[in-house]
Design an enzyme around this catalytic site. Structure first.
Site, PDB file in Angstrom:
ATOM      1  N   LYS A 191     -40.390 -39.250  52.198  1.00  0.00           N
ATOM      2  CA  LYS A 191     -41.049 -39.700  53.424  1.00  0.00           C
ATOM      3  C   LYS A 191     -42.559 -39.838  53.254  1.00  0.00           C
ATOM      4  O   LYS A 191     -43.166 -40.762  53.780  1.00  0.00           O
ATOM      5  CB  LYS A 191     -40.724 -38.750  54.582  1.00  0.00           C
ATOM      6  N   LYS A 230     -27.811 -46.017  51.991  1.00  0.00           N
ATOM      7  CA  LYS A 230     -27.336 -45.333  53.186  1.00  0.00           C
ATOM      8  C   LYS A 230     -27.744 -46.095  54.444  1.00  0.00           C
ATOM      9  O   LYS A 230     -28.838 -46.669  54.513  1.00  0.00           O
ATOM     10  CB  LYS A 230     -27.931 -43.922  53.218  1.00  0.00           C
ATOM     11  N   LYS A 240     -31.949 -45.836  60.099  1.00  0.00           N
ATOM     12  CA  LYS A 240     -32.885 -46.509  61.006  1.00  0.00           C
ATOM     13  C   LYS A 240     -34.213 -46.792  60.321  1.00  0.00           C
ATOM     14  O   LYS A 240     -34.887 -47.765  60.642  1.00  0.00           O
ATOM     15  CB  LYS A 240     -33.132 -45.641  62.239  1.00  0.00           C
TER      16      LYS A 240
END
Length: 334
Positions: free
Chosen positions: A114, A197, A200
């Site tokens: 991230k 995967k 969102k």
């Protein structure tokens, strides 16, 4: 003998859960109500580790809770609450953070993934330490089992390590939690990029089926899902990832084993298979979408359910924190 306790949480970071969330988490949560002591949480404190809009967070927190109830969580049988309404999560987070090594926290792969997008220098301390808050969420309720995806195994291992460390230093306090994973639905992939995967944060809109999508939208997304040139409906992760993903979805929602679906659609091509799959998804999601709308039309009722859940969660959380304070040498809270 009391049922084993399950805890899990989900972030309110989107306007709808997607198919991967539903099969990998929400559907399991609903099923586990039958055999476990269940506690579920909308983890809004985890959602503030990156820049966010407060009003959007407030709305999405309610939308997340409404979807969970609409999908079948029963507040008479499970505790459903919003994380920020139980302050003991933050308190235990601090205690566990003081037991976590900097190097240990640095090895969490999700932080690396991230923070790489915006640069580690721009990442918040909250993003760096959120696996510790996740551990606090789990350990606060003396959880036996945690429904997690494969990508969360490392974080659960941190929870186990911190529980063992605390128990060793201060005396038996926490239960060592185990993972609860259904391998058949452990990873639902992007309809347009079946090697990735469904997510969102990284999938294109056409690669995701949302729980709140209209039936027509669901049918179009499945019709356009990536397959291959072979034309045969069979599972093969390496050679046919797109078809294999669709078979997993069909099997999970219909209850039919993949082998039965392969036999049913042998020689029929992808058109009929996709059309039938679309109807299975529509039949599963349309009632949830309708019930979600009803909950969101009565916010006072929804908020009351969540406040009652927080009240019940705090009964457990306060008892745990009373033990933790005593063992840590803190004075008793009033």
């Amino acid at each position: 003998m009391a049922n084993r306790r399950v805890f899990s949480g989900i972030q309110p970071t989107a306007d709808s859960f997607h198919l991967g969330n539903y099969l990998g988490a929400v559907k399991q949560w609903v099923d586990l109500q039958e055999t476990r002591d269940t506690i579920y949480c909308v983890v809004d404190m985890h959602a503030v580790t990156v820049p966010y809009d407060p009003e959007l967070l407030r709305r999405r927190t309610r939308v997340a809770a409404a979807q969970l109830l609409a999908a079948g969580l029963d507040p008479e049988r499970t505790i459903l609450f919003v994380q920020s309404q139980v302050p003991e999560h933050a308190e235990l987070n601090w205690v566990l953070g003081c037991l976590t090594g900097f190097g240990e926290a640095s090895r969490m792969t999700q932080f690396k993934d991230k923070s790489a997008k915006g640069g580690a220098d721009q990442a918040s301390v909250g993003l760096f330490t959120y696996p510790i808050l996740q551990a606090a969420d789990i350990l606060l309720y003396k959880t036996n089992e945690v429904p997690v995806g494969e990508d969360q195994r490392q974080h659960l291992e941190l929870s186990r390590n911190l529980a063992q460390r605390f128990n060793h230093r201060f005396g038996e306090t926490f239960v060592i939690p185990d993972a609860y994973i259904l391998p058949a639905v452990a990873k639902i992939t992007d309809l347009q990029d079946p090697t990735s995967k469904m997510s969102k944060s990284s999938s294109a809109p056409q690669g995701i089926i949302d729980l709140l999508d209209e039936p027509g939208v669901i049918r179009r997304k499945i019709a356009r899902a990536v397959t291959d040139a072979e034309g045969s409906v069979r599972a093969d992760d390496a050679a046919k990832p797109g078809v294999t993903n669709l078979l997993r979805i069909f099997a999970a929602l219909s209850g039919q084993p993949v082998a039965i679906l392969e036999a049913t659609y042998a020689g029929s091509g992808y058109g009929t298979f996709k059309k039938d799959l679309a109807e299975v998804v529509v039949d599963a999601f349309a009632p949830i979408r309708e019930r979600t709308a009803k909950y969101l039309a009565e916010l006072d009722v929804l908020d009351a359910v969540l406040l009652d859940g927080a009240r019940r969660a705090r009964i457990v959380a306060r008892e745990t924190m009373s033990e933790v304070r005593d063992r840590c040498g803190f004075p008793a809270a009033s």
